[in-house]
Write an enzyme that holds these catalytic residues in place. Structure first.
Site, PDB file in Angstrom:
ATOM      1  CE  LYS A  22     -12.837   0.570  28.634  1.00  0.00           C
ATOM      2  NZ  LYS A  22     -12.106   1.567  29.427  1.00  0.00           N
ATOM      3  CD  GLU A  27      -9.172  11.124  24.976  1.00  0.00           C
ATOM      4  OE1 GLU A  27      -8.920  12.020  24.163  1.00  0.00           O
ATOM      5  OE2 GLU A  27      -8.694   9.984  24.907  1.00  0.00           O
ATOM      6  CE  LYS A  48      -8.924  12.781  10.195  1.00  0.00           C
ATOM      7  NZ  LYS A  48     -10.007  12.936  11.148  1.00  0.00           N
TER       8      LYS A  48
HETATM    9  N1  LIG Z   1      -4.936   4.975  24.985  1.00  0.00           N
HETATM   10  C1  LIG Z   1      -5.318   3.946  25.749  1.00  0.00           C
HETATM   11  O1  LIG Z   1      -4.806   3.735  26.842  1.00  0.00           O
HETATM   12  C2  LIG Z   1      -6.370   3.000  25.250  1.00  0.00           C
HETATM   13  C3  LIG Z   1      -6.752   1.912  26.060  1.00  0.00           C
HETATM   14  C4  LIG Z   1      -7.710   0.989  25.579  1.00  0.00           C
HETATM   15  C5  LIG Z   1      -8.260   1.199  24.344  1.00  0.00           C
HETATM   16  N2  LIG Z   1      -7.902   2.284  23.596  1.00  0.00           N
HETATM   17  C6  LIG Z   1      -8.534   2.437  22.281  1.00  0.00           C
HETATM   18  O2  LIG Z   1      -7.522   2.311  21.286  1.00  0.00           O
HETATM   19  C7  LIG Z   1      -7.839   3.133  20.178  1.00  0.00           C
HETATM   20  C8  LIG Z   1      -6.669   4.067  19.895  1.00  0.00           C
HETATM   21  O3  LIG Z   1      -6.479   4.923  21.000  1.00  0.00           O
HETATM   22  P1  LIG Z   1      -5.167   5.814  21.158  1.00  0.00           P
HETATM   23  O4  LIG Z   1      -5.157   6.281  22.566  1.00  0.00           O
HETATM   24  O5  LIG Z   1      -3.977   5.095  20.639  1.00  0.00           O
HETATM   25  O6  LIG Z   1      -5.532   7.062  20.210  1.00  0.00           O
HETATM   26  P2  LIG Z   1      -4.583   8.259  19.796  1.00  0.00           P
HETATM   27  O7  LIG Z   1      -3.325   8.277  20.598  1.00  0.00           O
HETATM   28  O8  LIG Z   1      -5.410   9.476  19.803  1.00  0.00           O
HETATM   29  O9  LIG Z   1      -4.169   7.913  18.288  1.00  0.00           O
HETATM   30  C9  LIG Z   1      -5.118   7.806  17.301  1.00  0.00           C
HETATM   31  C10 LIG Z   1      -4.458   7.458  15.978  1.00  0.00           C
HETATM   32  O10 LIG Z   1      -5.490   7.233  15.017  1.00  0.00           O
HETATM   33  C11 LIG Z   1      -5.148   7.914  13.809  1.00  0.00           C
HETATM   34  N3  LIG Z   1      -6.395   8.206  13.080  1.00  0.00           N
HETATM   35  C12 LIG Z   1      -7.495   8.857  13.523  1.00  0.00           C
HETATM   36  N4  LIG Z   1      -8.446   8.882  12.566  1.00  0.00           N
HETATM   37  C13 LIG Z   1      -7.937   8.210  11.515  1.00  0.00           C
HETATM   38  C14 LIG Z   1      -8.433   7.907  10.225  1.00  0.00           C
HETATM   39  N5  LIG Z   1      -9.655   8.269   9.849  1.00  0.00           N
HETATM   40  N6  LIG Z   1      -7.622   7.209   9.380  1.00  0.00           N
HETATM   41  C15 LIG Z   1      -6.386   6.840   9.762  1.00  0.00           C
HETATM   42  N7  LIG Z   1      -5.855   7.101  10.966  1.00  0.00           N
HETATM   43  C16 LIG Z   1      -6.626   7.793  11.832  1.00  0.00           C
HETATM   44  C17 LIG Z   1      -4.408   9.150  14.268  1.00  0.00           C
HETATM   45  O11 LIG Z   1      -3.658   9.648  13.186  1.00  0.00           O
HETATM   46  P3  LIG Z   1      -2.663  10.886  13.359  1.00  0.00           P
HETATM   47  O12 LIG Z   1      -1.503  10.350  14.148  1.00  0.00           O
HETATM   48  O13 LIG Z   1      -2.293  11.243  11.985  1.00  0.00           O
HETATM   49  O14 LIG Z   1      -3.442  11.946  14.088  1.00  0.00           O
HETATM   50  C18 LIG Z   1      -3.563   8.566  15.415  1.00  0.00           C
HETATM   51  O15 LIG Z   1      -2.377   7.988  14.898  1.00  0.00           O
HETATM   52  C19 LIG Z   1      -9.148   3.875  20.554  1.00  0.00           C
HETATM   53  O16 LIG Z   1     -10.232   3.161  20.054  1.00  0.00           O
HETATM   54  C20 LIG Z   1      -9.144   3.815  22.055  1.00  0.00           C
HETATM   55  O17 LIG Z   1     -10.454   3.862  22.590  1.00  0.00           O
HETATM   56  C21 LIG Z   1      -6.971   3.168  24.015  1.00  0.00           C
END
Ligand SMILES: NC(=O)c1ccc[n+]([C@@H]2O[C@H](COP(=O)([O-])OP(=O)(O)OC[C@H]3O[C@@H](n4cnc5c(N)ncnc54)[C@H](OP(=O)(O)O)[C@@H]3O)[C@@H](O)[C@H]2O)c1
Length: 412
Positions: A196, A181, A39
């Site tokens: 979940k 968060e 993004k």
């Molecule tokens: N983190 C975990 O441990 C975990 C575990 C299980 C499931 N999940 C799920 O996995 C998913 C990702 O989580 P995460 O922790 O990796 O999130 P994150 O670290 O906050 O990263 C989110 C990414 O999404 C990108 N993004 C957001 N809106 C966008 C859009 N409209 N178009 C294109 N890119 C966009 C962001 O871009 P920028 O880099 O440019 O900001 C960033 O690269 C979520 O659904 C979360 O619930 C996460």
């Protein structure tokens, strides 16, 4: 699928960047990331700027890309993206539990219409392979319950609390370590665990439920008094997503539970998750693993990508059985309710009180209560009530009535 998997990856945060590394290290043949969309152009990243695009159409309009891996942190944008990906004839892998819990049936219909797969192992309990196991291994209707610690943030906070750290400090630690968060509401009020649970109920019992049909009680109101109670009784406190099938009804909810040493979740600490499956014949089984984090979650996403090579899709074989089931709040359970205002305990409507304690600044009761009355207390919205479920089975009203009839009979 005999063709090479060409992946369009959307999101390069915690899980997306983890997937990039895990895919490269895994040596999985026949799957490459062609385009990565993020993004914010100005963000510093581990790959050069040229590796990224900022328009999802660069993926959706590319006929060579046959798989979209959706790993963004915005469930509204993800909803539009996933629908467009299906309509463009692309398979989708996602880990977005909120998106999937809120829109599963609609998204499935669209995937089916466009003859593509929708896989989401990473959405429940991170690295634990629970969805495919519920689908494939427990491919019959003999399951009686599925419950688990499905949220690493709250388990981290509760673990620290169980070891004497107060809630605010434990939350701050979880935030520092990247588990929680900045706004932890979805985690600490039990919403994430509920998303979940929606998926667990779908794959364990074939029943479709919407998140707002399930009640969630969070951990925010747990004080040092409840921790002291737990220590005194030899319990630990765990936030459980819990669903039990009783006859043709499924009773499901999220709440903190006191668990004793005999409970498989007792020793599941910090960011670890656990799912406990109970079958009529298999009895109780425990799945344990890291519930969040870059590599653990990416490993589940990678497994979905690898499954696509074999044309895998969830078949939802229990959906027919699920049509005969209904979600129910008609059950009783044993709970502890603590409060600084003793008078509020009178409102709770216990059916039977086991223990009652009152001091100058705190009071609690334990006893049997109907789930409907418990839900009506709306504990997430109030400051003054800590609700924790005590060990014991859920009871249907018929049993509670029969038991109270017996008590009356014995006392006369
Ligand atoms: N983190 C975990 O441990 C975990 C575990 C299980 C499931 N999940 C799920 O996995 C998913 C990702 O989580 P995460 O922790 O990796 O999130 P994150 O670290 O906050 O990263 C989110 C990414 O999404 C990108 N993004 C957001 N809106 C966008 C859009 N409209 N178009 C294109 N890119 C966009 C962001 O871009 P920028 O880099 O440019 O900001 C960033 O690269 C979520 O659904 C979360 O619930 C996460």
């Amino acid at each position: 699928m005999n063709t090479h998997l060409k992946i369009g990856l959307v999101g390069f945060g915690c899980v997306g960047s983890g997937l990039y590394e895990v895919l490269n290290k895994s040596g999985l043949l026949g799957a490459t990331i062609k385009t990565i969309v993020v993004k914010h152009p100005e963000k510093k990243r581990s790959l050069p700027k040229e590796a990224f695009s900022y328009e999802v159409k660069d993926i959706l309009d590319d006929p060579e890309i046959n798989v979209v891996v959706e790993l963004i942190n915005d469930s509204v944008a993800a909803y539009e993206l996933v629908k467009r990906a299906f309509k463009a004839g692309k398979h989708v892998v996602s880990a977005n539990k909120k998106l999937i819990a809120e829109h599963l049936d609609e998204l499935l219909a669209l995937a089916t219409e466009n003859q593509v797969s929708f896989l989401y192992e990473g959405a429940v309990a991170g690295s634990i392979p629970i969805i495919r196991n519920l689908e494939e291994y427990y491919n019959n209707d003999s399951l009686t319950s599925v419950e688990g610690i499905t949220n690493g943030t709250t388990n981290y906070i509760l673990t620290q609390s169980n070891f004497g750290v107060d809630y605010a400090s434990a939350l701050a630690q979880a935030q520092e370590l990247g588990f929680a968060e900045a706004d932890p509401t979805l985690d600490v009020d039990g919403f994430d665990s509920k998303f979940k649970l929606v998926l667990l109920i779908k794959h364990a019992f074939g029943l479709s439920v919407e998140p707002n049909q399930l009640h969630n009680i969070g951990i925010r109101r747990i004080t040092e008094k409840e921790i002291a109670y737990a220590t005194e009784k030899g319990f630990r406190i765990k936030l459980l997503s819990r669903a039990e099938k009783i006859g043709q009804e499924v009773c499901g909810f999220v709440a903190p539970h006191f668990v004793d040493r005999t409970h498989p979740a007792f020793e599941v600490n910090n960011e670890f998750n656990a799912v406990i499956v109970q079958g009529l014949f298999s009895d109780r089984q425990l799945f344990l693993g890291k519930g969040a984090g870059s590599y653990p979650t990416a490993s589940a996403v990678l497994s979905d990508i690898s499954a696509l090579k074999f044309d895998y899709r969830y078949e939802y074989r229990k959906s027919d059985a699920g049509k005969n089931l209904q979600l129910s709040e008609q059950f009783y359970l044993n709970v502890y309710i603590g409060t600084p205002h003793a008078v509020t305990l009178e409102e709770a409507g216990f059916e039977e009180v086991y223990e009652s304690f009152r001091s100058r600044d705190y009071a609690y009761k334990t006893g049997l209560i109907s789930f409907e009355k418990l839900a009506a207390l709306q504990t997430n919205a109030r400051e003054d009530l800590a609700v924790i479920v005590l060990p014991g089975a859920l009871q249907k009203p018929e049993l509670v009535v029969a038991e109270s009839a017996n008590v009356e009979f014995n006392t006369h």
